[in-house]
Design an enzyme around this catalytic site. Structure first.
Site, PDB file in Angstrom:
ATOM      1  N   ASP A 127       0.796  -1.232   0.000  1.00 54.34           N
ATOM      2  CA  ASP A 127       0.000   0.000   0.000  1.00 54.34           C
ATOM      3  C   ASP A 127       0.827   1.280   0.000  1.00 54.34           C
ATOM      4  O   ASP A 127       0.370   2.320   0.500  1.00 54.34           O
ATOM      5  CB  ASP A 127      -0.993  -0.019   1.168  1.00 54.34           C
ATOM      6  N   ASP A 136      -7.230  -3.827  -5.216  1.00 55.17           N
ATOM      7  CA  ASP A 136      -6.929  -2.492  -4.681  1.00 55.17           C
ATOM      8  C   ASP A 136      -5.588  -1.958  -5.187  1.00 55.17           C
ATOM      9  O   ASP A 136      -5.364  -0.753  -5.256  1.00 55.17           O
ATOM     10  CB  ASP A 136      -6.869  -2.521  -3.143  1.00 55.17           C
TER      11      ASP A 136
HETATM   12  N1  GLY Z   1      -7.520  -1.464   0.445  1.00 59.49           N
HETATM   13  C1  GLY Z   1      -8.300  -2.031   1.472  1.00 59.49           C
HETATM   14  C2  GLY Z   1      -9.678  -1.518   1.484  1.00 59.49           C
HETATM   15  O1  GLY Z   1     -10.142  -0.941   0.509  1.00 59.49           O
HETATM   16  O2  GLY Z   1     -10.325  -1.709   2.500  1.00 59.49           O
END
Ligand code: GLY
Length: 384
Positions: free
Chosen positions: A98, A158
Site C-alpha cells: 500500500d 486495490d
Molecule cells: N484497500 C483495502 C480496502 O479498501 O479496504
C-alpha cells in the site's frame, strides 16, 4: 428514495468549502498524530503513522490547501511529510503493497504543490519499497505478508491504485523500472482479477509456477460475490492504468467494470458494502465506493475524447450529489469525517477480515469525496 439530482456547480463549491472547514477543524488533532482508518461512533481516533490508510488525511489537507492557498494547510501537510519520511526510512509497517495509498496523497501531492525535496525523496523510497514486492513468477506485486509464503502468494484488486506511484517515480527519476513493473502487474491483474461479466475478485492467488490460481475474498461477503469497494478500485484503477499505458485493454476493462457496477446500484447510487445485497437486505452501505467510482468517471471525462464519455459526467454528478445531500456529516465537531455510512471491513461467515469500521466514516471515503468535489470545481491536476 428517488434517483439523486446531479450536483450543481454552486452546490459543489458549497460542499467543498464545508469539507475544507471540517479539515481545518480537525487539523490540531491529526497534525502531530495520524487519523485512523475509520471513525468510532463518528469520531476518528488518532493513531501512529503505521496504518495503510494514513496517507488519506494528508491528501485532504493538500486538497484544502489547493482550494484556499492557506499556509496553515501547507504547514500541516509538510509536518506530515516529516512523519512519512521517517516511516519509510525506518521501514515502519511498510512490508505490504500500500505504498501508493500512503505516499501518493501524502508526499507526491506535497512535492507537486510545493516542490518539497523531502517529500520527493520519501515517495521515491516508497516506490522502491513497492517494487521490492514484485514476484517475477506470475508477474505480480504481492499484497501482504512474507514474500513467497504460500498463504500470501497473491495480489489484490486495490493495488491498481498503488501503481500511479510507480509511474510517477519513473517520470521523476528517468528510470523505467518502476513503470515496467506497474505494467506487468496490471496485465496480470486485468487477466485474472476481472471476471468475464466485469465483476471482480478481491484477491487472486497465483501458483508457485507462475500460472493463475484462484480468486478469494478477504473483505467481501464470499469469494464469488461483488465486494463494492473492490469493484470501485477496479473502475478507478483501470482508467488510471489507461491514462499511463494507453493500452486499449485497460480502457475496455474500465468500461466492463463500470457497466457491472452500474447494474448493481440501488436508486440513490450508493451501494451496499457487497453488491450481492440491496438496501432492503438491511446490510450497511459503503459510501466510499461511490466517491471512488465518481473519481474514476471524472478521470475518464478528463482524458477521453468527449464523444466517448457519454453520460459519465452526469453520473458522477448524481453520485456526488447523493453523497452531498444524504451522506455528508451535518454537524461538524472536531474528529468527525466528511461522509457517513462507509464500511471498512464487515465480517461474514465466508470472509477472512477483522471486523471494523462498519457504518462509519472512512478516511479514504472522505478523501475521494473531496477529490471528486475538487475535480468538479476545477481543472484538477491529479495526485495519482
Ligand atoms: N484497500 C483495502 C480496502 O479498501 O479496504
Amino acid at each position: 428514495m428517488s434517483r439523486p439530482l446531479p450536483i450543481t456547480g454552486e452546490q459543489v463549491g458549497a460542499a467543498l468549502d464545508k469539507a475544507v472547514e471540517q479539515v481545518r477543524l480537525n487539523l490540531p488533532k491529526y497534525t502531530k498524530k495520524c487519523q485512523n482508518h475509520s471513525s468510532v461512533k463518528g469520531i476518528y481516533p488518532t493513531c501512529k503513522n503505521d496504518e495503510w490508510t494514513c496517507g488519506f488525511w494528508p491528501g485532504e489537507i493538500w486538497l484544502a490547501y489547493e482550494r484556499t492557498h492557506d499556509g496553515a494547510f501547507r504547514e500541516a501537510g509538510l509536518t506530515l511529510v516529516d512523519s512519512f519520511d521517517r516511516r519509510i526510512r525506518r521501514k515502519v509497517k511498510v512490508a505490504h503493497h500500500d505504498m501508493g495509498f500512503l505516499y501518493t496523497p501524502a508526499c507526491v501531492a506535497a512535492y507537486k504543490l510545493t516542490g518539497d525535496q523531502k517529500a520527493r525523496e520519501a515517495a521515491i523510497l516508497a516506490a522502491d519499497q513497492l517494487i521490492s514486492r514484485f514476484q517475477p513468477k506470475g508477474e505480480f506485486i504481492q499484497a501482504w505478508g512474507r514474500m513467497g509464503s504460500p498463504i500470501n502468494y497473491r495480489f489484490i484488486i486495490d493495488c491498481l491504485l498503488n501503481l500511479p506511484l510507480l509511474y510517477w517515480a519513473s517520470q521523476e527519476t528517468g528510470d523505467g523500472k518502476y513503470a515496467g513493473i506497474a505494467k506487468r502487474h496490471t496485465a496480470t491483474c486485468m487477466a485474472n482479477s476481472f471476471r468475464p461479466d466485469g465483476s471482480t475478485f478481491h484477491t487472486f492467488y497465483m501458483k508457485k509456477d507462475g500460472s493463475p490460481g484462484h480468486g478469494r475474498t478477504c473483505q467481501g461477503y464470499q469469494d464469488d460475490s461483488f465486494w463494492a469497494r473492490g469493484q470501485a478500485w477496479g473502475v478507478y484503477g483501470s482508467i488510471l492504468s489507461y491514462r499511463y499505458t494507453k493500452d486499449p485493454a485497460a480502457l475496455d476493462t474500465f468500461k466492463r467494470a463500470l457497466a457491472f457496477y452500474l447494474t448493481r446500484l440501488p436508486e440513490d447510487l450508493v451501494p451496499c458494502w457487497d453488491m450481492l445485497f440491496q438496501p432492503d437486505s438491511g446490510e450497511p452501505r459503503d459510501s466510499s465506493s461511490a466517491a471512488i467510482v465518481a473519481c474514476g468517471l471524472l478521470e475518464a471525462v478528463r482524458i477521453l475524447p468527449r464523444e466517448e464519455t457519454g453520460e459519465y459526467e452526469r453520473l458522477a454528478r448524481e453520485m456526488v450529489g447523493s453523497l452531498a445531500a444524504n451522506y455528508a456529516v451535518e454537524t461538524p465537531v472536531e474528529g468527525t469525517g466528511l461522509i457517513l455510512h462507509g464500511t471498512y471491513s464487515k465480517k461474514s461467515p465466508y470472509n477472512t477480515c477483522f471486523p471494523e469500521g462498519v457504518d462509519e466514516c472512512t478516511s479514504w471515503g472522505d478523501f475521494y469525496y473531496m477529490e471528486a468535489l475538487t475535480r468538479l470545481a476545477e481543472d484538477w491536476d491529479p495526485y495519482w
